[in-house]
Design a protein around this motif. Structure first.
Motif, PDB file in Angstrom:
ATOM      1  N   TRP A 127     133.046  36.749  27.631  1.00  0.00           N
ATOM      2  CA  TRP A 127     131.634  36.771  27.563  1.00  0.00           C
ATOM      3  C   TRP A 127     131.020  35.411  27.119  1.00  0.00           C
ATOM      4  CZ3 TRP A 127     130.035  38.303  21.783  1.00  0.00           C
ATOM      5  CH2 TRP A 127     128.435  38.533  21.887  1.00  0.00           C
ATOM      6  N   VAL A 128     130.141  34.859  27.996  1.00  0.00           N
ATOM      7  CA  VAL A 128     129.293  33.810  27.887  1.00  0.00           C
ATOM      8  C   VAL A 128     128.030  34.257  27.136  1.00  0.00           C
ATOM      9  CG1 VAL A 128     128.157  31.599  28.658  1.00  0.00           C
ATOM     10  CG2 VAL A 128     130.644  32.523  29.620  1.00  0.00           C
ATOM     11  N   HIS A 129     127.608  33.581  25.825  1.00  0.00           N
ATOM     12  CA  HIS A 129     126.465  33.809  24.957  1.00  0.00           C
ATOM     13  C   HIS A 129     125.825  32.726  24.970  1.00  0.00           C
ATOM     14  CE1 HIS A 129     123.418  35.731  22.607  1.00  0.00           C
ATOM     15  NE2 HIS A 129     123.890  35.048  21.533  1.00  0.00           N
ATOM     16  N   HIS A 130     124.526  32.563  24.990  1.00  0.00           N
ATOM     17  CA  HIS A 130     123.544  31.519  24.676  1.00  0.00           C
ATOM     18  C   HIS A 130     122.259  31.939  23.703  1.00  0.00           C
ATOM     19  CE1 HIS A 130     120.898  28.045  24.710  1.00  0.00           C
ATOM     20  NE2 HIS A 130     120.028  28.741  25.475  1.00  0.00           N
ATOM     21  N   GLY A 131     122.092  31.229  22.750  1.00  0.00           N
ATOM     22  CA  GLY A 131     121.127  31.526  21.856  1.00  0.00           C
ATOM     23  C   GLY A 131     120.973  30.133  20.943  1.00  0.00           C
ATOM     24  N   SER A 132     120.322  30.650  19.780  1.00  0.00           N
ATOM     25  CA  SER A 132     119.891  29.649  18.962  1.00  0.00           C
ATOM     26  C   SER A 132     120.683  29.460  17.569  1.00  0.00           C
ATOM     27  CB  SER A 132     118.230  30.376  18.163  1.00  0.00           C
ATOM     28  OG  SER A 132     118.362  31.413  17.496  1.00  0.00           O
ATOM     29  N   SER A 133     120.255  29.220  16.532  1.00  0.00           N
ATOM     30  CA  SER A 133     121.106  28.787  15.316  1.00  0.00           C
ATOM     31  C   SER A 133     121.554  30.219  14.868  1.00  0.00           C
ATOM     32  CB  SER A 133     120.261  28.177  14.397  1.00  0.00           C
ATOM     33  OG  SER A 133     119.138  28.842  13.935  1.00  0.00           O
ATOM     34  N   ILE A 134     121.016  31.351  15.066  1.00  0.00           N
ATOM     35  CA  ILE A 134     121.236  32.639  14.681  1.00  0.00           C
ATOM     36  C   ILE A 134     122.527  33.028  15.539  1.00  0.00           C
ATOM     37  CG2 ILE A 134     120.710  34.918  14.427  1.00  0.00           C
ATOM     38  CD1 ILE A 134     117.833  34.148  14.257  1.00  0.00           C
ATOM     39  N   SER A 135     122.559  32.783  16.609  1.00  0.00           N
ATOM     40  CA  SER A 135     123.834  32.932  17.534  1.00  0.00           C
ATOM     41  C   SER A 135     124.926  31.729  16.933  1.00  0.00           C
ATOM     42  CB  SER A 135     123.254  32.992  19.059  1.00  0.00           C
ATOM     43  OG  SER A 135     122.761  33.733  19.372  1.00  0.00           O
ATOM     44  N   HIS A 136     124.390  30.744  16.816  1.00  0.00           N
ATOM     45  CA  HIS A 136     125.256  29.663  16.348  1.00  0.00           C
ATOM     46  C   HIS A 136     126.091  30.124  15.088  1.00  0.00           C
ATOM     47  CE1 HIS A 136     125.993  24.950  15.954  1.00  0.00           C
ATOM     48  NE2 HIS A 136     126.779  25.534  15.200  1.00  0.00           N
ATOM     49  N   GLY A 137     125.735  30.870  14.328  1.00  0.00           N
ATOM     50  CA  GLY A 137     126.096  31.372  12.876  1.00  0.00           C
ATOM     51  C   GLY A 137     125.456  30.822  11.811  1.00  0.00           C
ATOM     52  N   SER A 138     124.249  30.349  11.595  1.00  0.00           N
ATOM     53  CA  SER A 138     123.427  29.742  10.545  1.00  0.00           C
ATOM     54  C   SER A 138     123.684  30.872   9.389  1.00  0.00           C
ATOM     55  CB  SER A 138     122.365  29.157  10.890  1.00  0.00           C
ATOM     56  OG  SER A 138     122.286  28.035  11.650  1.00  0.00           O
ATOM     57  N   ASN A 139     123.916  30.386   8.237  1.00  0.00           N
ATOM     58  CA  ASN A 139     123.819  31.158   6.921  1.00  0.00           C
ATOM     59  C   ASN A 139     125.175  32.161   7.035  1.00  0.00           C
ATOM     60  OD1 ASN A 139     121.761  29.970   5.803  1.00  0.00           O
ATOM     61  ND2 ASN A 139     120.415  31.660   5.756  1.00  0.00           N
ATOM     62  N   ALA A 140     125.976  32.292   8.145  1.00  0.00           N
ATOM     63  CA  ALA A 140     127.033  33.140   7.619  1.00  0.00           C
ATOM     64  C   ALA A 140     128.323  32.159   6.992  1.00  0.00           C
ATOM     65  CB  ALA A 140     127.735  33.517   9.291  1.00  0.00           C
ATOM     66  N   ALA A 141     129.125  32.734   6.207  1.00  0.00           N
ATOM     67  CA  ALA A 141     129.856  32.073   5.295  1.00  0.00           C
ATOM     68  C   ALA A 141     131.331  31.471   6.258  1.00  0.00           C
ATOM     69  CB  ALA A 141     130.338  32.819   4.254  1.00  0.00           C
ATOM     70  N   ALA A 142     131.683  32.474   7.382  1.00  0.00           N
ATOM     71  CA  ALA A 142     132.949  31.883   7.757  1.00  0.00           C
ATOM     72  C   ALA A 142     132.818  32.031   9.300  1.00  0.00           C
ATOM     73  CB  ALA A 142     134.043  32.781   7.129  1.00  0.00           C
ATOM     74  N   PRO A 143     133.756  31.454  10.002  1.00  0.00           N
ATOM     75  CA  PRO A 143     133.721  31.326  11.602  1.00  0.00           C
ATOM     76  C   PRO A 143     134.014  32.708  12.167  1.00  0.00           C
ATOM     77  CG  PRO A 143     135.606  30.283  10.876  1.00  0.00           C
ATOM     78  CD  PRO A 143     134.779  30.455   9.607  1.00  0.00           C
ATOM     79  N   THR A 144     134.598  33.724  11.795  1.00  0.00           N
ATOM     80  CA  THR A 144     134.684  34.984  12.245  1.00  0.00           C
ATOM     81  C   THR A 144     133.722  36.072  11.543  1.00  0.00           C
ATOM     82  OG1 THR A 144     136.373  35.538  10.484  1.00  0.00           O
ATOM     83  CG2 THR A 144     137.351  34.610  12.327  1.00  0.00           C
ATOM     84  N   GLU A 145     132.991  35.294  10.901  1.00  0.00           N
ATOM     85  CA  GLU A 145     131.797  36.412  10.479  1.00  0.00           C
ATOM     86  C   GLU A 145     130.476  36.292  11.024  1.00  0.00           C
ATOM     87  OE1 GLU A 145     132.157  35.965   6.272  1.00  0.00           O
ATOM     88  OE2 GLU A 145     133.742  37.404   5.900  1.00  0.00           O
ATOM     89  N   ILE A 146     130.307  35.116  11.957  1.00  0.00           N
ATOM     90  CA  ILE A 146     128.949  35.086  12.690  1.00  0.00           C
ATOM     91  C   ILE A 146     128.730  36.121  13.759  1.00  0.00           C
ATOM     92  CG2 ILE A 146     129.351  32.521  12.425  1.00  0.00           C
ATOM     93  CD1 ILE A 146     129.700  32.640  15.481  1.00  0.00           C
ATOM     94  N   TRP A 147     127.642  36.748  14.058  1.00  0.00           N
ATOM     95  CA  TRP A 147     127.358  37.696  14.761  1.00  0.00           C
ATOM     96  C   TRP A 147     128.043  37.808  16.209  1.00  0.00           C
ATOM     97  CZ3 TRP A 147     125.326  39.077  19.275  1.00  0.00           C
ATOM     98  CH2 TRP A 147     124.367  38.201  19.729  1.00  0.00           C
TER      99      TRP A 147
END
Length: 382
Positions: free
Chosen positions: A166-186
């Motif tokens: 799955w290739v996904h492109h998006g903004s800082s929200i997709s990048h994971g901003s404000n999530a605490a950990a790498p496996t917790e970004i949406w």
């Protein structure tokens, strides 16, 4: 201890490896684009390995990863450090917070930038069961890292990942901003729930309908694709209606050159009260900065909407129309970002800075996206 070199088959998630002074540097944007077309902001965020992880089989009981990080910090503002998540057979076994590394400290009042040097972080996963198992080291989504060394008390073997890409492109929200950990970004939450392997092209501040990003997606192996556009175009006050619609059509046309029949999902922005009816530019809220907090405000005028300025409400209508106008493409679908996070959610899960979800909201959005995009009968189900 056995040292294992960092090879492309060991590093999953779409990263490109390059030699650096401290080890192996990870990039999410390939050459020549990161040097020729990306600006300084884009070059900074593409080096943050959101979605990238080491994946291998081993009977080792101890694995030690050394990384050298580089981050941007802001004087007077407390920002959480990046994390390394270690999963054993897809179960979280260790969460390590970075404490070392280099930093570039910015003074938002004066614009001054002060570099600070730091040491290597050592991430030790010890006490693992002495049997063959799959181990993953998920790298920080919000700090640049160079891979320095990988040691273990038994051999490590890179293994292929048979799951759909799955290739996904998006903004800082997709990048994971404000999530605490790498496996917790949406996107990671959604990918793990759906049983797919994520190549995350979510770039903070840089989902600007750039033609070269469409070429990157065009040339990337992908079983399914999603593109989440709008918020950065609005808060950068980058385009007006006429140019935005044309740019999105061109973006999709380029993707289709390499993926003519691949399921493709166009996703509109989630709810953000500051930009729902008010155009950009977006800016830091000076009152919040004075108290040590980060919040964003919209500085445009709603009156400019009549002259073609973009708001989130306008963008959603336009993106839905783009998909409708491309009805001859049966593999192209539209997902309203409000189905992931809407005004009602803002009452129960407010965006801490007015733009970016917190960890609980990332988890919520990931679960919702997995259901909307990957469940039986959904657009990206393979």
């Amino acid at each position: 201890m056995i040292e294992t070199p960092f090879t492309p088959d060991l590093v999953r998630g779409g990263g490109e490896l390059a030699r650096s002074e401290t080890g192996v540097r990870l990039h999410r944007l390939p050459l020549p684009y990161r040097e020729r077309e990306a600006d300084a902001q884009f070059r900074m965020v593409e080096r943050q390995p959101s979605g990238i992880h080491l994946r291998f089989r081993t009977a080792a009981t101890t694995v030690v990863l050394r990384v050298h990080s580089t981050r941007v910090s802001y004087r007077g503002l407390d920002r959480a450090r990046g994390m390394v998540d270690v999963l054993v057979d897809d179960v979280l076994a260790l969460r390590h917070s970075l404490v070392q590394g280099d930093a570039l400290e910015l003074d938002l009042a004066t614009g001054a930038a002060t570099p600070r040097s730091g040491d290597v972080d050592v991430v030790t996963a010890a006490g693992m069961p002495p049997r063959e198992k799959t181990v993953e080291f998920w790298l920080p989504h919000n700090e640049q890292v160079d891979l320095v060394a990988l040691h273990s008390d038994a051999p490590l073997t890179a293994i292929p990942d048979p799951r759909p890409v799955w290739v996904h492109h998006g903004s800082s929200i997709s990048h994971g901003s404000n999530a605490a950990a790498p496996t917790e970004i949406w996107p990671v939450v959604a990918a793990r729930a759906a049983g797919v392997q994520l190549h995350n092209l979510g770039f903070g501040g840089s989902a600007l309908v750039d033609p070269f990003v469409a070429r990157v997606i065009r040339d990337r192996d992908a079983d399914v694709i999603s593109v989440k556009l709008g918020i950065n175009v609005v808060n950068a006050d980058l385009l007006r209606v006429r140019a935005f619609v044309s740019a999105v059509h061109g973006f999709l046309d380029t993707i289709r050159e390499g993926h003519p029949d691949t399921p493709l999902l166009l996703v509109s922005p989630i709810f953000s009260g500051i930009h729902e009816k008010t155009p950009g530019p977006g800016a830091f809220d000076p009152e919040a900065l004075r108290t040590g907090d980060v919040r964003f405000v919209a500085t445009g005028s709603p009156a400019d909407v009549a002259r073609g300025a973009l708001t989130l409400e306008v963008v959603r209508d336009l993106l839905e129309r783009v998909v409708a106008d491309r009805s001859g493409d049966p593999a192209l679908h539209y997902l309203d970002g409000l189905s992931l996070y809407d005004a009602e959610d803002a009452g129960t899960h407010p965006l801490p800075d007015g733009l970016h979800p917190d960890t609980a909201t990332h988890l919520l959005m990931g679960e919702r996206f997995a259901n909307a995009a990957f469940a039986a009968g959904a657009p990206l189900r393979r």
